[in-house]
Each structure stands twice: as structure tokens, then as C-alpha cells.
Enzyme design. Structure first.
Site, PDB file in Angstrom:
ATOM      1  N   LYS A 140      15.712  46.078 -17.062  1.00 37.98           N
ATOM      2  CA  LYS A 140      16.880  46.956 -16.930  1.00 37.98           C
ATOM      3  C   LYS A 140      17.806  46.748 -18.112  1.00 37.98           C
ATOM      4  O   LYS A 140      18.219  45.629 -18.388  1.00 37.98           O
ATOM      5  CB  LYS A 140      17.626  46.683 -15.613  1.00 37.98           C
ATOM      6  CG  LYS A 140      18.918  47.504 -15.455  1.00 37.98           C
ATOM      7  CD  LYS A 140      19.547  47.326 -14.077  1.00 37.98           C
ATOM      8  CE  LYS A 140      20.939  47.944 -14.006  1.00 37.98           C
ATOM      9  NZ  LYS A 140      21.582  47.750 -12.692  1.00 37.98           N
TER      10      LYS A 140
ATOM     11  N   LYS B 215      17.402  41.867 -16.413  1.00 37.05           N
ATOM     12  CA  LYS B 215      18.405  42.839 -16.871  1.00 37.05           C
ATOM     13  C   LYS B 215      19.216  42.232 -18.009  1.00 37.05           C
ATOM     14  O   LYS B 215      19.530  41.046 -17.981  1.00 37.05           O
ATOM     15  CB  LYS B 215      19.289  43.191 -15.664  1.00 37.05           C
ATOM     16  CG  LYS B 215      20.548  43.978 -15.932  1.00 37.05           C
ATOM     17  CD  LYS B 215      21.277  44.264 -14.607  1.00 37.05           C
ATOM     18  CE  LYS B 215      22.677  44.770 -14.804  1.00 37.05           C
ATOM     19  NZ  LYS B 215      23.396  44.970 -13.527  1.00 37.05           N
TER      20      LYS B 215
ATOM     21  N   ASP C 153      21.469  42.593  -8.020  1.00 38.42           N
ATOM     22  CA  ASP C 153      21.574  42.241  -9.438  1.00 38.42           C
ATOM     23  C   ASP C 153      22.435  40.991  -9.556  1.00 38.42           C
ATOM     24  O   ASP C 153      23.631  41.029  -9.256  1.00 38.42           O
ATOM     25  CB  ASP C 153      22.254  43.370 -10.233  1.00 38.42           C
ATOM     26  CG  ASP C 153      21.371  44.600 -10.373  1.00 38.42           C
ATOM     27  OD1 ASP C 153      20.426  44.752  -9.582  1.00 38.42           O
ATOM     28  OD2 ASP C 153      21.643  45.415 -11.277  1.00 38.42           O
TER      29      ASP C 153
END
Lengths: 222, 223
Positions: free
Chosen positions: B188, B159, B97
């Protein structure tokens, strides 16, 4: 009535910075245009802007400062070293290096020392290392213990806290000065927004103060 | 009481069980890993310094190790980001991430955003990549642009947030991201999600992964 400190004199003991996620190249240009009017000790910017800032600060004597694994200290030793090498390549004079705070809080001091030692080694004396103690998350016992490790790693400058919500408390400056005398250059950081606050930190033993609101801090000087 | 539209097991499989606090101890990481095993969470999301410990604890487990990269400022040169991603993979991360350079996006330097995401995908060597936008700092237009670049560069997920700034994930942003990306990519939602109700609302809006430090409470709260 006490004589007011001169703006130039105060600026020499200040470090200002523009470290944030949404900073643009234009923000940096504007920031440097304004700040280089004063003889600050240093200016800290994020890694992508070191090269530009170095160019803009040319001839001013203001030191260029790079944040390493900042402010969480969640990056690996390898990544920190890579960042440090990048900072050296781009001409940074100092690096504000976050420690492995998780290791501190887990009592794994061997890991803390190993991490910092390897960073110091990678610096090869080409850049001055300033260790970020992050005192607000440490117990007094941990503060002293970690300051000793910092000294053992060969680092002689401590930034007491990172800012970003972690502020240097006056008592922490006093503690380090009392326990370690002149072993370290002490840099107070976080929440210093007025001339009075900066002068208090100096009176208690800080050598330098970090502030992102430098205009407010210089306001009370003549 | 929540309507039973999804099983606990299904919801748990969408959760990245997260601990990124500056003072997280080894014991905290152990607890995180044990909980992730017990509840069958998708992954533990941690700072890179904790990857080796999590790797050891989760040996043989189906729980993935998700590394938080460029945290939480995001302003790093692409080459540094790629280095950190490679380092995380070498140490055992299964998912990456990474926060984008928000300032570069705002300045219209899409070349930088493209370069850093390409570097991330390259370093991931087929592993899951999630591009973090920090939506609370962006306009809708900037969010759409970043989603398009992430899609073009082959990222697995986009995300919403790091969780370090408020507000975190919002329904509006999740919807916008899903609309922009279509069905081929993951979304996400992360930041500020602490209840089953919130998690389900994010999924309803188009999220298929949830980043939260309240995974246990969320699963226990699902009836």
C-alpha cells in the site's frame, strides 16, 4: 537590571520530553543522563520507555509523564484506559491525555465528557490526569466549554496544546487564567524554545512549560 | 490526459478513502462514507473513534472500514497495540493499518517488531492487516528487514507511510517493498498521493492499494 532566574528554579517549572516515532532505548538513556542534572518538574516519554525511564529517574524527584492517545486523540476510550493502566503499572506519575477532538468539533460534548470521565475513573487517583485541550484547533467558545467539561470530569490540570505543530498561544493561556482563575494548573506547550518565551508564558499565567529543547530554554537562566 | 491503462472502477477498488485529521467532524466522516459508496472505493480509512459511526453508515455496503492504529507515533508496547487492534475489530473494523515501532526497528530490536506484528495478525482474526513502516524515517536496509518480518508474521500488506510526515510514498520505496515481498503480499502506497498520475505511477511501481485523502479528485482525474 532584572535579576536572572536561576537554572534550578526555572527547571522546576519545565517539563521536557522525548516523544517521537524513531526514538530508541539508547536515545532514552542519553536523554535521561543529560536531563536529570536539572530538577525538572517532569519528563515525558512514549509508553515502551516508561519502565526504563522510571528506573533511570529513581531518586531524582522528577515526575514521569505518559502520553495517552497522543497527539491526535483518535483512539477509543477503551484503548486510552488500557494505555493508562499500562502507564500506572510502569510507575508513571502523570498522564497527558488527548481528548476526543472530533466530538468537540461535532458539538458532541456529552461524548467528550463521558470519554474523559471514564479515563479519570480508571486513573483511580493513582496517576495525575492532565487534559490536553489542543487550543489551536478550537474556537474561543469551544475552549471555554471544554475547560468547563474538564473541570466537571474532575481534572485540575490542562496542557493547552500538544506540540507537534499545535502550539500554545499566549492569548490562550490568558483566556484560561482569566476565565477559570486558579481552578487549573496551566501547562503551555508547543514552540517554546527560549528562556524569554517560557518566562512570557509564566508571566501570563502558565504554571509549567513543556519544551523538547530544554538546553535552549535554560540557556538564559543563570 | 492520462492513458487509459486502468478503468475508474478498477482504480477506485484500490483506494482507501482516508480521513485522519484531528478535527474531522461527524459530518466529514459521513461525507467520506457517502463518497466511498458512490465511487466504490475499497475502504474508508479512519481513526478508531469513528468506527461505530462508519459502521452504521456503511451497513450493507461493500466498502470496508479500515482503522488507523498506533497513530501516528507508533511507539506503543506490543500488548497495547494488540489491545487496540482487538478493540477496533470488536467495534467493526474490517482492515487494520498499524504503524510499527520505528525506534525498535532502528535499534535492531526485531523481536519487538515481530511481536507487535504477530499480535496484530492474531487480533485481526483473518481480516486484512497492513503494516506501516513510515519509510521516510528508514534506510533501505531497514525497509527490507521490516518487509521480511511482516511477511514472516503473516501480515496481508506492507504500507509506506502514515501520511503525517513528509515525504510520504515514493516510487523507490514502493519498488523496494514489492521486490522484497514478491507477489504474495500487498503493498500500500500512502502519503502525498493527490493525482491520478501519481496513483498510477505507484501501481506501476508495484502498489496494489493506495491510501489517499484525494480519492475523488484522483478518480475524476482519470480519463
Amino acid at each position: 537590571m532584572e535579576e536572572k532566574i536561576k537554572k534550578e528554579e526555572l527547571a522546576k517549572k519545565l517539563i521536557t520530553s522525548l516523544i517521537e516515532s524513531n526514538v530508541t532505548e539508547n536515545d532514552i538513556k542519553k536523554f535521561i543522563r543529560e536531563t536529570k542534572e536539572y530538577p525538572f518538574h517532569g519528563i515525558a516519554v512514549d509508553l515502551p520507555y516508561l519502565e526504563l525511564t522510571k528506573k533511570l529517574l529513581h531518586g531524582t524527584g522528577i515526575r514521569l509523564i505518559a502520553p495517552i492517545s497522543y497527539p491526535l486523540g483518535g483512539m477509543t476510550t477503551e484503548t486510552k484506559i488500557r494505555q493508562l493502566q499500562y502507564a500506572i503499572e510502569k510507575g508513571a506519575d502523570e498522564a497527558n491525555v488527548s481528548l476526543n477532538y472530533s466530538a468537540i468539533k461535532s458539538g458532541d460534548f456529552a461524548k467528550v465528557l463521558d470519554d474523559l470521565k471514564r479515563v479519570v475513573e480508571a486513573a483511580k487517583s493513582k496517576i495525575e490526569i492532565v487534559a490536553v485541550l489542543q487550543s489551536p484547533i478550537l474556537t474561543n467558545e469551544e475552549k471555554v466549554k471544554v475547560c468547563n467539561l474538564i473541570f466537571d470530569a474532575g481534572v485540575r490540570a490542562i496542557k493547552v496544546a500538544s506540540g507537534f505543530g499545535w502550539n500554545t498561544r499566549p492569548e490562550d493561556v490568558m483566556l484560561i487564567r482569566r476565565e477559570f482563575r486558579d481552578k487549573f494548573r496551566i501547562e503551555a506547550s508547543g514552540g517554546i524554545r527560549t528562556t524569554e518565551q517560557a518566562l512570557e508564558m509564566f508571566a501570563l499565567g502558565a504554571d509549567l512549560c513543556h519544551t523538547s529543547t530544554w538546553q535552549k530554554v535554560l540557556e538564559g537562566a543563570k | 490526459m492520462m492513458k487509459k491503462s486502468i478503468t475508474k472502477y478498477e482504480l477506485a477498488g484500490m483506494i482507501d478513502h482516508t480521513l485522519l485529521k484531528i478535527d474531522a467532524t461527524y459530518d466529514n466522516i459521513k461525507k467520506l462514507c457517502l463518497e466511498a459508496e458512490k465511487y466504490h472505493f475499497a475502504s474508508v480509512a479512519i481513526n478508531p473513534i469513528h468506527i461505530p459511526l462508519a459502521k452504521k453508515l456503511l451497513k450493507g455496503s461493500r466498502v470496508k472500514i479500515c482503522a488507523a492504529l498506533a497513530f501516528y507515533i507508533g511507539a506503543y508496547p506490543p500488548e497495547i497495540k494488540e489491545y487496540e487492534a482487538r478493540d477496533a475489530v470488536a467495534k467493526g473494523a474490517d482492515e487494520l493499518d498499524m504503524l510499527i515501532n520505528v525506534g525498535a526497528l532502528k535499534a535492531g530490536r526485531y523481536d519487538i517488531i515481530e511481536e507487535e506484528i504477530k499480535g496484530l495478525v492474531r487480533a485481526a482474526e483473518g481480516k486484512i492487516t497492513k503494516v506501516i513502516l513510515e519509510t521516510c524515517l528508514l534506510t533501505d536496509e531497514e525497509i527490507v528487514k521490516a518487509c521480511q518480518i511482516a511477511k514472516k508474521c503473516g501480515a496481508s500488506f506492507v504500507k509506506t507511510s502514515t501520511g503525517f510526515r513528509k515525504p510520504g510514498a515514493t516510487i523507490h520505496h514502493v519498488k523496494l517493498m514489492r521486490e522484497t515481498l514478491g507477489t504474495g503480499m500487498g503493498v500500500k502506497a500512502a502519503g502525498g498521493i493527490h493525482t491520478a498520475e501519481q496513483a498510477l505511477a505507484m501501481i506501476q511501481a508495484g502498489a496494489n492499494r493506495i491510501g489517499t485523502s484525494s480519492g475523488v479528485e484522483i478518480i475524476e482525474g482519470l480519463e
